[in-house]
Design an enzyme around this catalytic site. Structure first.
Site, PDB file in Angstrom:
ATOM      1  N   ASN A   8      36.526  62.232  29.747  1.00 40.27           N
ATOM      2  CA  ASN A   8      35.562  61.390  29.797  1.00 40.27           C
ATOM      3  C   ASN A   8      36.106  60.005  29.435  1.00 40.27           C
ATOM      4  O   ASN A   8      36.561  59.743  28.474  1.00 40.27           O
ATOM      5  CB  ASN A   8      34.850  61.854  28.545  1.00 40.27           C
ATOM      6  CG  ASN A   8      33.612  60.665  27.962  1.00 40.27           C
ATOM      7  OD1 ASN A   8      33.390  59.753  28.941  1.00 40.27           O
ATOM      8  ND2 ASN A   8      33.025  60.993  27.007  1.00 40.27           N
ATOM      9  N   LYS A  10      34.747  57.269  29.222  1.00 45.06           N
ATOM     10  CA  LYS A  10      33.521  56.330  28.564  1.00 45.06           C
ATOM     11  C   LYS A  10      33.527  55.074  29.489  1.00 45.06           C
ATOM     12  O   LYS A  10      33.589  55.044  30.667  1.00 45.06           O
ATOM     13  CB  LYS A  10      34.119  56.286  27.278  1.00 45.06           C
ATOM     14  CG  LYS A  10      34.540  57.364  26.489  1.00 45.06           C
ATOM     15  CD  LYS A  10      34.566  57.288  25.120  1.00 45.06           C
ATOM     16  CE  LYS A  10      35.110  58.507  24.383  1.00 45.06           C
ATOM     17  NZ  LYS A  10      35.117  58.772  22.867  1.00 45.06           N
ATOM     18  N   HIS A  91      26.178  62.872  24.535  1.00 45.08           N
ATOM     19  CA  HIS A  91      27.474  62.696  24.059  1.00 45.08           C
ATOM     20  C   HIS A  91      27.174  61.920  22.698  1.00 45.08           C
ATOM     21  O   HIS A  91      25.927  61.223  22.655  1.00 45.08           O
ATOM     22  CB  HIS A  91      28.257  61.724  24.803  1.00 45.08           C
ATOM     23  CG  HIS A  91      29.568  61.529  24.146  1.00 45.08           C
ATOM     24  ND1 HIS A  91      29.798  60.602  23.096  1.00 45.08           N
ATOM     25  CD2 HIS A  91      30.810  62.177  24.538  1.00 45.08           C
ATOM     26  CE1 HIS A  91      31.138  60.648  22.778  1.00 45.08           C
ATOM     27  NE2 HIS A  91      31.843  61.659  23.416  1.00 45.08           N
ATOM     28  N   GLU A  93      27.894  59.432  21.283  1.00 46.97           N
ATOM     29  CA  GLU A  93      27.799  57.962  21.548  1.00 46.97           C
ATOM     30  C   GLU A  93      26.717  57.432  22.018  1.00 46.97           C
ATOM     31  O   GLU A  93      25.840  56.458  21.909  1.00 46.97           O
ATOM     32  CB  GLU A  93      29.193  57.398  22.237  1.00 46.97           C
ATOM     33  CG  GLU A  93      30.282  57.385  21.305  1.00 46.97           C
ATOM     34  CD  GLU A  93      31.690  57.450  22.378  1.00 46.97           C
ATOM     35  OE1 GLU A  93      31.825  57.505  23.406  1.00 46.97           O
ATOM     36  OE2 GLU A  93      32.661  57.693  21.548  1.00 46.97           O
ATOM     37  N   GLU A 158      31.532  68.793  19.854  1.00 41.51           N
ATOM     38  CA  GLU A 158      32.529  67.646  19.473  1.00 41.51           C
ATOM     39  C   GLU A 158      32.067  67.244  18.190  1.00 41.51           C
ATOM     40  O   GLU A 158      30.952  66.364  18.053  1.00 41.51           O
ATOM     41  CB  GLU A 158      32.183  66.431  20.518  1.00 41.51           C
ATOM     42  CG  GLU A 158      32.728  66.958  21.879  1.00 41.51           C
ATOM     43  CD  GLU A 158      33.033  65.469  22.505  1.00 41.51           C
ATOM     44  OE1 GLU A 158      34.135  65.570  23.277  1.00 41.51           O
ATOM     45  OE2 GLU A 158      32.006  64.633  22.808  1.00 41.51           O
ATOM     46  N   GLY A 164      37.846  60.038  18.755  1.00 39.32           N
ATOM     47  CA  GLY A 164      38.628  58.820  18.631  1.00 39.32           C
ATOM     48  C   GLY A 164      39.079  58.404  17.360  1.00 39.32           C
ATOM     49  O   GLY A 164      39.636  57.454  16.954  1.00 39.32           O
ATOM     50  N   SER A 203      39.664  64.016  19.741  1.00 37.24           N
ATOM     51  CA  SER A 203      41.023  63.718  19.410  1.00 37.24           C
ATOM     52  C   SER A 203      42.058  65.003  19.756  1.00 37.24           C
ATOM     53  O   SER A 203      42.987  65.003  19.132  1.00 37.24           O
ATOM     54  CB  SER A 203      41.292  63.606  17.773  1.00 37.24           C
ATOM     55  OG  SER A 203      40.514  62.488  17.558  1.00 37.24           O
TER      56      SER A 203
HETATM   57  C1  PEP Z   1      34.995  62.097  23.655  1.00 33.81           C
HETATM   58  O1  PEP Z   1      34.356  61.001  23.578  1.00 33.81           O
HETATM   59  O2  PEP Z   1      34.282  63.125  24.215  1.00 33.81           O
HETATM   60  C2  PEP Z   1      36.093  62.515  22.783  1.00 33.81           C
HETATM   61  C3  PEP Z   1      36.379  63.635  22.625  1.00 33.81           C
HETATM   62  O3  PEP Z   1      37.130  61.289  22.596  1.00 33.81           O
HETATM   63  P1  PEP Z   1      38.616  61.390  21.925  1.00 33.81           P
HETATM   64  O4  PEP Z   1      39.157  62.571  22.700  1.00 33.81           O
HETATM   65  O5  PEP Z   1      38.875  60.261  22.384  1.00 33.81           O
HETATM   66  O6  PEP Z   1      38.518  61.956  20.629  1.00 33.81           O
END
Ligand code: PEP
Length: 243
Positions: A8, A10, A91, A93, A158, A164, A203
């Site tokens: 992803n 973003k 997601h 976000e 998630e 992040g 992460s």
């Molecule tokens: C995500 O935004 O779907 C995600 C898992 O981000 P990160 O791997 O940076 O934590």
């Protein structure tokens, strides 16, 4: 079941990044499915650069209706036209930045399926919800209300507090949550629910991917930050084969 490693991007990435990244994907290992989800502006360029490659292309959102007066939005059919085969929906976000709720996400998932796309629906608890002992309840409710009937897509677990941040849940917590999600999917969709891949996201890095991907009911990873570097993304993909 083969594992799916989905990147992803973003709101990162420029047109100039596409060719090099796509070329690096020639070194992708066989035996694992790879998917890259860049911003809308890079989809067509990626589709051309990935032609003939086994790496699939996805988007990060779609509108629930096929067309209409919705300034700034993009429909699932428009995504399919670019060559995308998948779309990330719900997601955290988007839930936070755009107030998306389960009903909206469910409508988007229906629109994606109608357009021939595979939806990847994200679920996950906040840190406060986990601390309050509400994590499984929250995630079960998201599964119940954001997936349309007969859902044959992908679910990504998630935990919001892991995205992040460099923090990940313990192996026990991931195992327990993925088992709870599998049970909820089976109860809701029967045999179809047993075939849904459940990704872990939050992460995931080359250093922890092997351990996470080896856990029961982890069918792959949704990778944010680490998917921007082709070498890290490929290292995570290779970990899936050892998992
Ligand atoms: C995500 O935004 O779907 C995600 C898992 O981000 P990160 O791997 O940076 O934590």
């Amino acid at each position: 079941m083969r594992q799916l490693i989905a990147g992803n991007w973003k709101m990162f990435g420029k047109l100039a990044d596409v060719t090099g990244f796509a070329a690096a994907m020639n070194a992708a290992p066989a035996g694992v499915d790879l998917l890259i989800c860049p911003p809308f502006t890079l989809l067509e360029r990626f589709a051309a650069a990935l032609k003939g490659s086994a790496v699939a292309l996805g988007a990060q959102d779609c509108h629930p209706t096929p067309q209409g007066a919705h300034t700034g939005d993009i429909s699932a059919a428009m995504l399919a036209e670019t060559g995308a085969t998948h779309v990330i929906l719900g997601h955290s976000e988007r839930r936070a930045d755009h107030g998306e709720n389960n009903a909206v996400i469910r409508a988007k998932a229906e629109a994606a399926i109608t357009a021939g796309l595979t939806p990847i629906v994200c679920v996950g608890e906040t840190g406060a919800e986990r601390e309050a002992g509400e994590a499984e309840h929250v995630v079960r409710s998201q599964i119940q209300h954001s997936l349309p009937p007969g859902f044959a897509g992908v679910v990504a677990y998630e935990p919001v507090w892991a995205i992040g941040t460099g923090r990940t849940p313990t192996a026990e917590d991931v195992t327990a949550m993925h088992a709870a999600i599998r049970a909820a999917l089976a109860a809701q969709f029967g045999a179809v629910g047993n075939a849904v891949r459940i990704l872990y996201g939050g992460s995931v890095k080359p250093g922890n991917a092997g351990a996470l991907l080896a856990l029961p009911e982890v069918g792959g990873a949704l990778v944010g930050g680490a998917s921007l570097q082709a070498e890290d993304f490929l290292a995570i993909a290779r970990s899936a084969l050892r998992g």
